[in-house]
Design a protein around this motif. Structure first.
Motif, PDB file in Angstrom:
ATOM      1  N   THR A 216      80.767 -10.875  35.625  1.00  0.00           N
ATOM      2  CA  THR A 216      79.401 -11.276  35.976  1.00  0.00           C
ATOM      3  C   THR A 216      78.544 -10.067  36.356  1.00  0.00           C
ATOM      4  OG1 THR A 216      80.233 -11.742  38.219  1.00  0.00           O
ATOM      5  CG2 THR A 216      79.972 -13.622  36.701  1.00  0.00           C
ATOM      6  N   ALA A 217      79.175  -9.035  36.916  1.00  0.00           N
ATOM      7  CA  ALA A 217      78.441  -7.821  37.279  1.00  0.00           C
ATOM      8  C   ALA A 217      77.997  -7.074  36.021  1.00  0.00           C
ATOM      9  CB  ALA A 217      79.300  -6.916  38.154  1.00  0.00           C
ATOM     10  N   VAL A 218      78.853  -7.051  35.008  1.00  0.00           N
ATOM     11  CA  VAL A 218      78.495  -6.401  33.744  1.00  0.00           C
ATOM     12  C   VAL A 218      77.327  -7.137  33.100  1.00  0.00           C
ATOM     13  CG1 VAL A 218      79.286  -5.770  31.437  1.00  0.00           C
ATOM     14  CG2 VAL A 218      80.844  -5.562  33.379  1.00  0.00           C
ATOM     15  N   LEU A 219      77.388  -8.455  33.072  1.00  0.00           N
ATOM     16  CA  LEU A 219      76.304  -9.255  32.484  1.00  0.00           C
ATOM     17  C   LEU A 219      75.002  -9.069  33.263  1.00  0.00           C
ATOM     18  CD1 LEU A 219      78.255 -12.547  31.675  1.00  0.00           C
ATOM     19  CD2 LEU A 219      77.286 -10.939  30.017  1.00  0.00           C
ATOM     20  N   ALA A 220      75.104  -8.972  34.566  1.00  0.00           N
ATOM     21  CA  ALA A 220      73.908  -8.771  35.388  1.00  0.00           C
ATOM     22  C   ALA A 220      73.260  -7.423  35.079  1.00  0.00           C
ATOM     23  CB  ALA A 220      74.271  -8.862  36.867  1.00  0.00           C
ATOM     24  N   GLU A 221      74.079  -6.393  34.879  1.00  0.00           N
ATOM     25  CA  GLU A 221      73.545  -5.075  34.534  1.00  0.00           C
ATOM     26  C   GLU A 221      72.869  -5.108  33.162  1.00  0.00           C
ATOM     27  OE1 GLU A 221      74.967  -0.395  34.037  1.00  0.00           O
ATOM     28  OE2 GLU A 221      76.431  -1.937  34.583  1.00  0.00           O
ATOM     29  N   MET A 222      73.495  -5.812  32.218  1.00  0.00           N
ATOM     30  CA  MET A 222      72.914  -5.947  30.882  1.00  0.00           C
ATOM     31  C   MET A 222      71.566  -6.667  30.932  1.00  0.00           C
ATOM     32  SD  MET A 222      76.270  -7.009  28.646  1.00  0.00           S
ATOM     33  CE  MET A 222      77.518  -5.805  28.159  1.00  0.00           C
ATOM     34  N   GLN A 223      71.486  -7.711  31.750  1.00  0.00           N
ATOM     35  CA  GLN A 223      70.248  -8.472  31.861  1.00  0.00           C
ATOM     36  C   GLN A 223      69.151  -7.661  32.550  1.00  0.00           C
ATOM     37  OE1 GLN A 223      70.761 -12.938  32.656  1.00  0.00           O
ATOM     38  NE2 GLN A 223      72.785 -12.163  33.186  1.00  0.00           N
ATOM     39  N   GLU A 224      69.520  -6.944  33.581  1.00  0.00           N
ATOM     40  CA  GLU A 224      68.528  -6.135  34.303  1.00  0.00           C
ATOM     41  C   GLU A 224      67.946  -5.052  33.400  1.00  0.00           C
ATOM     42  OE1 GLU A 224      68.154  -3.337  38.333  1.00  0.00           O
ATOM     43  OE2 GLU A 224      70.100  -4.183  37.741  1.00  0.00           O
ATOM     44  N   LYS A 225      68.817  -4.408  32.623  1.00  0.00           N
ATOM     45  CA  LYS A 225      68.355  -3.344  31.724  1.00  0.00           C
ATOM     46  C   LYS A 225      67.431  -3.896  30.649  1.00  0.00           C
ATOM     47  CE  LYS A 225      70.994   0.135  31.034  1.00  0.00           C
ATOM     48  NZ  LYS A 225      72.062   1.091  30.631  1.00  0.00           N
ATOM     49  N   GLN A 226      67.775  -5.077  30.101  1.00  0.00           N
ATOM     50  CA  GLN A 226      66.936  -5.665  29.061  1.00  0.00           C
ATOM     51  C   GLN A 226      65.586  -6.117  29.626  1.00  0.00           C
ATOM     52  OE1 GLN A 226      67.234  -5.338  26.019  1.00  0.00           O
ATOM     53  NE2 GLN A 226      67.212  -7.189  24.775  1.00  0.00           N
ATOM     54  N   GLU A 227      65.602  -6.660  30.811  1.00  0.00           N
ATOM     55  CA  GLU A 227      64.350  -7.112  31.430  1.00  0.00           C
ATOM     56  C   GLU A 227      63.394  -5.947  31.645  1.00  0.00           C
ATOM     57  OE1 GLU A 227      62.746  -9.550  35.392  1.00  0.00           O
ATOM     58  OE2 GLU A 227      64.875  -9.076  35.170  1.00  0.00           O
ATOM     59  N   LEU A 228      63.919  -4.840  32.155  1.00  0.00           N
ATOM     60  CA  LEU A 228      63.087  -3.658  32.381  1.00  0.00           C
ATOM     61  C   LEU A 228      62.522  -3.130  31.067  1.00  0.00           C
ATOM     62  CD1 LEU A 228      65.270  -1.764  35.021  1.00  0.00           C
ATOM     63  CD2 LEU A 228      63.082  -2.899  35.435  1.00  0.00           C
ATOM     64  N   LEU A 229      63.360  -3.122  30.035  1.00  0.00           N
ATOM     65  CA  LEU A 229      62.941  -2.611  28.736  1.00  0.00           C
ATOM     66  C   LEU A 229      61.874  -3.503  28.109  1.00  0.00           C
ATOM     67  CD1 LEU A 229      63.404  -0.523  26.483  1.00  0.00           C
ATOM     68  CD2 LEU A 229      65.214  -2.013  25.602  1.00  0.00           C
ATOM     69  N   VAL A 230      62.116  -4.795  28.115  1.00  0.00           N
ATOM     70  CA  VAL A 230      61.161  -5.741  27.528  1.00  0.00           C
ATOM     71  C   VAL A 230      59.814  -5.653  28.237  1.00  0.00           C
ATOM     72  CG1 VAL A 230      60.639  -8.204  27.280  1.00  0.00           C
ATOM     73  CG2 VAL A 230      62.879  -7.333  26.605  1.00  0.00           C
ATOM     74  N   ASN A 231      59.836  -5.634  29.552  1.00  0.00           N
ATOM     75  CA  ASN A 231      58.580  -5.568  30.307  1.00  0.00           C
ATOM     76  C   ASN A 231      57.808  -4.288  30.018  1.00  0.00           C
ATOM     77  OD1 ASN A 231      59.077  -8.047  31.479  1.00  0.00           O
ATOM     78  ND2 ASN A 231      59.965  -7.192  33.352  1.00  0.00           N
ATOM     79  N   ALA A 232      58.533  -3.163  29.934  1.00  0.00           N
ATOM     80  CA  ALA A 232      57.865  -1.882  29.691  1.00  0.00           C
ATOM     81  C   ALA A 232      57.230  -1.839  28.305  1.00  0.00           C
ATOM     82  CB  ALA A 232      58.867  -0.737  29.842  1.00  0.00           C
TER      83      ALA A 232
END
Length: 384
Positions: A216-232
């Motif tokens: 779940t920690a790996v998935l959370a890191e993947m989601q956080e990175k994608q969210e930051l990228l998409v928003n930027a």
């Protein structure tokens, strides 16, 4: 007499101090100047080791001229107590000072064995590889697909080594279901995954993990990175796009990702879909139809049937107008950027050209000629 004796003693003291200063300067130069190592090595520091053992190993491997000076330098710089366990790259001609810094700064090992868990679009693979210190390139020791059989002995052997590094490499275009299934098969990770993340919300990238890391920690890191990228990327978009939200950008990017594996084509493919959206044309893209059939939980492994092209699903862009309701995979940075920065073209059609890329067209007549060429190529391949 006493004056003479005192004068002699002062002379001896001065000479002694001069020699001592010279010795210190010589020792300092020995510590900071380039070392004798002729070829790079991988220095392994065992858990519970100390500078005395490390200096002896370095002497044996020809990396330092004096173990005593190496230890004194580490003590004087207050780094002797910071020694880290692991495998460290010692480059050709490295000074004692540089070696001490390398083995005490902390962080991951800089050489040795790496186990890479690759999550691919068509298959997942575990790769065991080792850094060659001379060429500074990885050499493959073994590889296997966890779904196809038992792991080789090299995997268990390297798993047992305390300084082995672990990395998850997620490819562009994999689905969230594929990611979760791959994480479940990685015995280096722990914990259950209750829910599959929504499609498109995981960032294709490389992720360092350690034994016992929670899935779940790996998935959370993947989601956080994608969210930051998409928003930027969404914040930096130009005006005039037929996209109303970051979510729609994500959907379009996922289609671009699945339509081409040629990096140079991404913006051209994006231009076709943007032109179609602007003109009110249906997108008519096969990967969305496939997603409507598989929901991203399997590989179709064959061409689409006519009946499937006529099947009503929310993702069948031969039947629906505009974009499908969700992404069809997890797009990478390049496809996200292409979605908001398409080439300026009049293309509204494209078809495979036999080289791995596509032939683009502005008119149906031109497109039909490209399709005819592609069918000839397919027929020749089937006959061979």
């Amino acid at each position: 007499m006493w004056r003479s004796l005192a004068s002699n003693m002062l002379s001896v003291l001065a000479v002694g101090m001069f020699l001592c200063a010279g010795l210190i300067l010589w020792g300092k130069s020995q510590y900071t100047d380039a070392g004798p190592l002729e070829s790079a090595i991988c220095l392994r520091v065992e858990r519970g080791s100390n500078m005395s053992k490390v200096s002896k190993k370095l002497e044996e491997q020809g990396a330092v001229t004096s173990g005593a000076i190496f230890r004194l330098g580490a003590d004087y710089s207050d780094k002797a107590s910071r020694l880290k366990a692991g495998s460290f790259l010692v480059v050709e001609g490295a000074s004692m000072e540089a070696i001490v810094d390398e083995i005490t700064r902390g962080g991951a090992s800089t050489c040795g064995t790496e186990i890479v868990y690759r999550i691919g679009v068509t298959r997942s693979q575990t790769l065991i590889r080792e850094l060659d210190p001379v060429t500074q390139k990885f050499v493959e020791l073994a590889s296997f697909n966890p779904a196809e059989g038992d792991a080789p002995e090299a995997y268990a052997e390297k798993r047992a080594e305390p300084d082995t590094r672990y990395r998850i490499a997620m490819a562009e275009g994999v689905t969230s279901w594929q990611v979760v299934e791959a994480l479940k098969a990685m015995d280096v990770l722990k914990g259950d995954v209750a829910d599959i993340p929504k499609e498109g919300l995981l960032a294709p990238d490389s992720y360092e993990v350690t034994p016992g890391t929670m899935r779940t920690a790996v998935l959370a890191e993947m989601q956080e990175k994608q969210e930051l990228l998409v928003n930027a990327i969404w914040e930096g978009r130009p005006d005039g796009l037929p996209l109303e939200s970051a979510e729609e950008m994500l959907v379009l990017a996922s289609i671009i990702e699945k339509e081409t594996g040629v990096p140079e084509e991404r913006r051209q493919v994006a231009s076709v879909f943007v032109n179609r959206l602007n003109q009110g044309m249906k997108l008519q893209t096969d990967p969305t139809v496939i997603y409507g059939i598989t929901k991203g939980r399997s590989i179709l492994g064959r061409g689409l049937r006519r009946s499937e092209l006529r099947r009503i699903t929310p993702w069948n862009t031969y039947l629906i107008n505009g974009l499908p309701p969700t992404p069809i995979a997890n797009p990478g940075k390049a496809s996200l950027e292409a979605a908001v920065n398409p080439d300026e073209t009049d293309f509204v059609f494209f078809v495979a050209d036999g080289t791995g890329g596509h032939a683009f067209a502005e008119t149906l007549q031109e497109h039909n000629r490209n399709v005819a060429k592609w069918r000839e190529i397919e027929a020749q391949r089937n006959n061979n």
